[in-house]
Structures are given as structure tokens and as C-alpha cells.
Design a protein around this motif. Sequence first.
Motif, PDB file in Angstrom:
ATOM      1  N   SER A  12     -17.915 -75.955  62.695  1.00  0.00           N
ATOM      2  CA  SER A  12     -18.410 -77.248  63.156  1.00  0.00           C
ATOM      3  C   SER A  12     -19.651 -77.712  62.401  1.00  0.00           C
ATOM      4  N   SER A  13     -20.143 -76.915  61.471  1.00  0.00           N
ATOM      5  CA  SER A  13     -21.354 -77.263  60.728  1.00  0.00           C
ATOM      6  C   SER A  13     -21.181 -76.953  59.255  1.00  0.00           C
ATOM      7  N   ASP A  14     -22.035 -77.550  58.447  1.00  0.00           N
ATOM      8  CA  ASP A  14     -22.044 -77.264  57.018  1.00  0.00           C
ATOM      9  C   ASP A  14     -22.509 -75.832  56.813  1.00  0.00           C
ATOM     10  N   ALA A  15     -21.621 -74.976  56.343  1.00  0.00           N
ATOM     11  CA  ALA A  15     -21.909 -73.539  56.219  1.00  0.00           C
ATOM     12  C   ALA A  15     -23.061 -73.255  55.266  1.00  0.00           C
ATOM     13  N   PRO A  48     -25.874 -68.102  77.324  1.00  0.00           N
ATOM     14  CA  PRO A  48     -25.444 -67.850  78.705  1.00  0.00           C
ATOM     15  C   PRO A  48     -25.046 -66.389  78.885  1.00  0.00           C
ATOM     16  N   ARG A  49     -25.431 -65.800  79.999  1.00  0.00           N
ATOM     17  CA  ARG A  49     -25.097 -64.394  80.270  1.00  0.00           C
ATOM     18  C   ARG A  49     -23.592 -64.195  80.174  1.00  0.00           C
ATOM     19  N   GLY A  50     -23.208 -63.053  79.599  1.00  0.00           N
ATOM     20  CA  GLY A  50     -21.782 -62.748  79.435  1.00  0.00           C
ATOM     21  C   GLY A  50     -21.203 -63.258  78.133  1.00  0.00           C
ATOM     22  N   SER A  51     -21.990 -63.976  77.340  1.00  0.00           N
ATOM     23  CA  SER A  51     -21.504 -64.481  76.056  1.00  0.00           C
ATOM     24  C   SER A  51     -21.238 -63.310  75.115  1.00  0.00           C
ATOM     25  N   VAL A  52     -20.118 -63.346  74.435  1.00  0.00           N
ATOM     26  CA  VAL A  52     -19.802 -62.368  73.402  1.00  0.00           C
ATOM     27  C   VAL A  52     -19.553 -63.151  72.124  1.00  0.00           C
ATOM     28  N   LEU A  53     -20.334 -62.850  71.106  1.00  0.00           N
ATOM     29  CA  LEU A  53     -20.225 -63.576  69.845  1.00  0.00           C
ATOM     30  C   LEU A  53     -19.098 -63.014  68.996  1.00  0.00           C
ATOM     31  N   ARG A  54     -18.416 -63.897  68.283  1.00  0.00           N
ATOM     32  CA  ARG A  54     -17.335 -63.527  67.383  1.00  0.00           C
ATOM     33  C   ARG A  54     -17.728 -63.938  65.971  1.00  0.00           C
ATOM     34  N   PRO A  55     -17.267 -63.215  64.961  1.00  0.00           N
ATOM     35  CA  PRO A  55     -17.549 -63.631  63.581  1.00  0.00           C
ATOM     36  C   PRO A  55     -17.096 -65.079  63.370  1.00  0.00           C
ATOM     37  N   GLY A  56     -17.959 -65.838  62.721  1.00  0.00           N
ATOM     38  CA  GLY A  56     -17.672 -67.252  62.473  1.00  0.00           C
ATOM     39  C   GLY A  56     -18.312 -68.185  63.482  1.00  0.00           C
ATOM     40  N   ASP A  57     -18.729 -67.664  64.651  1.00  0.00           N
ATOM     41  CA  ASP A  57     -19.397 -68.513  65.633  1.00  0.00           C
ATOM     42  C   ASP A  57     -20.653 -69.113  65.015  1.00  0.00           C
ATOM     43  N   VAL A  58     -20.952 -70.338  65.381  1.00  0.00           N
ATOM     44  CA  VAL A  58     -22.160 -71.031  64.940  1.00  0.00           C
ATOM     45  C   VAL A  58     -23.081 -71.146  66.148  1.00  0.00           C
ATOM     46  N   LEU A  59     -24.355 -70.800  65.951  1.00  0.00           N
ATOM     47  CA  LEU A  59     -25.328 -70.875  67.031  1.00  0.00           C
ATOM     48  C   LEU A  59     -26.257 -72.059  66.809  1.00  0.00           C
ATOM     49  N   LEU A  60     -26.515 -72.766  67.900  1.00  0.00           N
ATOM     50  CA  LEU A  60     -27.372 -73.948  67.864  1.00  0.00           C
ATOM     51  C   LEU A  60     -28.713 -73.629  68.509  1.00  0.00           C
ATOM     52  N   SER A  61     -29.753 -74.288  68.008  1.00  0.00           N
ATOM     53  CA  SER A  61     -31.088 -74.121  68.586  1.00  0.00           C
ATOM     54  C   SER A  61     -31.158 -74.857  69.915  1.00  0.00           C
ATOM     55  N   ASP A  62     -32.262 -74.672  70.599  1.00  0.00           N
ATOM     56  CA  ASP A  62     -32.459 -75.358  71.875  1.00  0.00           C
ATOM     57  C   ASP A  62     -32.564 -76.875  71.700  1.00  0.00           C
ATOM     58  N   THR A  63     -32.723 -77.345  70.453  1.00  0.00           N
ATOM     59  CA  THR A  63     -32.736 -78.797  70.179  1.00  0.00           C
ATOM     60  C   THR A  63     -31.362 -79.292  69.717  1.00  0.00           C
ATOM     61  N   GLY A  64     -30.366 -78.380  69.667  1.00  0.00           N
ATOM     62  CA  GLY A  64     -29.006 -78.769  69.288  1.00  0.00           C
ATOM     63  C   GLY A  64     -28.711 -78.681  67.802  1.00  0.00           C
ATOM     64  N   GLU A  65     -29.660 -78.177  67.019  1.00  0.00           N
ATOM     65  CA  GLU A  65     -29.478 -78.073  65.569  1.00  0.00           C
ATOM     66  C   GLU A  65     -28.713 -76.796  65.213  1.00  0.00           C
ATOM     67  N   PRO A  66     -27.647 -76.900  64.390  1.00  0.00           N
ATOM     68  CA  PRO A  66     -26.946 -75.688  63.937  1.00  0.00           C
ATOM     69  C   PRO A  66     -27.893 -74.849  63.082  1.00  0.00           C
ATOM     70  N   VAL A  67     -28.022 -73.550  63.412  1.00  0.00           N
ATOM     71  CA  VAL A  67     -28.982 -72.685  62.726  1.00  0.00           C
ATOM     72  C   VAL A  67     -28.311 -71.493  62.055  1.00  0.00           C
ATOM     73  N   ALA A  68     -27.398 -70.841  62.757  1.00  0.00           N
ATOM     74  CA  ALA A  68     -26.904 -69.553  62.264  1.00  0.00           C
ATOM     75  C   ALA A  68     -25.398 -69.418  62.451  1.00  0.00           C
ATOM     76  N   ARG A  69     -24.807 -68.607  61.569  1.00  0.00           N
ATOM     77  CA  ARG A  69     -23.383 -68.251  61.661  1.00  0.00           C
ATOM     78  C   ARG A  69     -23.311 -66.738  61.823  1.00  0.00           C
ATOM     79  N   ILE A  70     -22.473 -66.270  62.734  1.00  0.00           N
ATOM     80  CA  ILE A  70     -22.336 -64.849  63.027  1.00  0.00           C
ATOM     81  C   ILE A  70     -21.374 -64.190  62.043  1.00  0.00           C
TER      82      ILE A  70
END
Length: 150
Positions: A12-15, A48-70
Motif C-alpha cells: 500500500s506504500s512506495d517501498a 493492537p494487542r494480539g497483532s501478529v506481523l507478517r512479512p510484507g506488512d507495512v506499519l504506519l506511524s501514529d500520524t498515519g505515515e507509512p514508515v516500515a515494512r516487515i
Amino acid sequence: MVILTTRAEPGSSDARSLIDLSMTAEQREKARQLVEMADGHTLRLHLPRGSVLRPGDVLLSDTGEPVARIRAEPEPVYTLRADDPFALLRAAYHLGNRHVAMELAPDYLRIKPDHVLAHLIGHLGGLRIIDESAAFVPEKGAYMAHHYAH
């Protein structure tokens, strides 16, 4: 410190603009943690509690900005292979009965190293245990829903 609070859909973001976060399977199961970067910066995961990250997931900052890829960091694993597909199916059945986290593929199973399980697998017959370092992406349980923020 950047706080990562939301998981977005992969792709969903520019890698090119994302930080690659390499994490083991165990680290990808922790929704709340500090992640030390190679450059000395720290990221805080506050998902959120219980979240399990998968390779390729994109994480957003608290301001909604894409920051990291797992990414899945290579780690010690047993890769199980067999010439007979039934031998893999049989191993998956016995490991599943023990609630062992397992990565499933058409031609192999992958588990965390465990000498007791290696002994069990050895008694099943028809399987080769390869002790190696590889990405470990265990199958998520059927009860676990995979939700993304939109």
C-alpha cells in the motif's frame, strides 16, 4: 521516537521510502515493543494487542505515515523434507496435535529446533531433518482473523 500504531495492507506504500524491519517469528508476535535500528534510532511498536506481523506488512506511524515494512529475519529452524508427500502430511498431523508452530509449504514443513520433536520425527520415518537458518513464517491459527486498518 517514531511510534508505529497501525498495520496497512502489503504493497500500500512506495517501498523505496520504507525502513525494512527484519524480525524473527517471535518478535513479529509482540504487538508492543521497542525496536533498535542499526543506525541507533529506536522505533516503538504500539499495535493492537494480539497483532501478529507478517512479512510484507507495512506499519504506519501514529500520524498515519507509512514508515516500515516487515521482513522475516533468518533464524535457526528445522526444515522437514520427504520424497513421499504422505510423510509430510503425517508429520504435520503429529506436530499439529502438539500445537507446534509450523510453516507449511507444498514440499516442506518448517519448525523451531527442538530435540524432542526431532526424536519424534525420526520415528515417523521417511523424513529428512535439515538444521538450517532460514526465514520462519508459521501458519497463523485458523481462529486468528487478519485485520488491516483502512
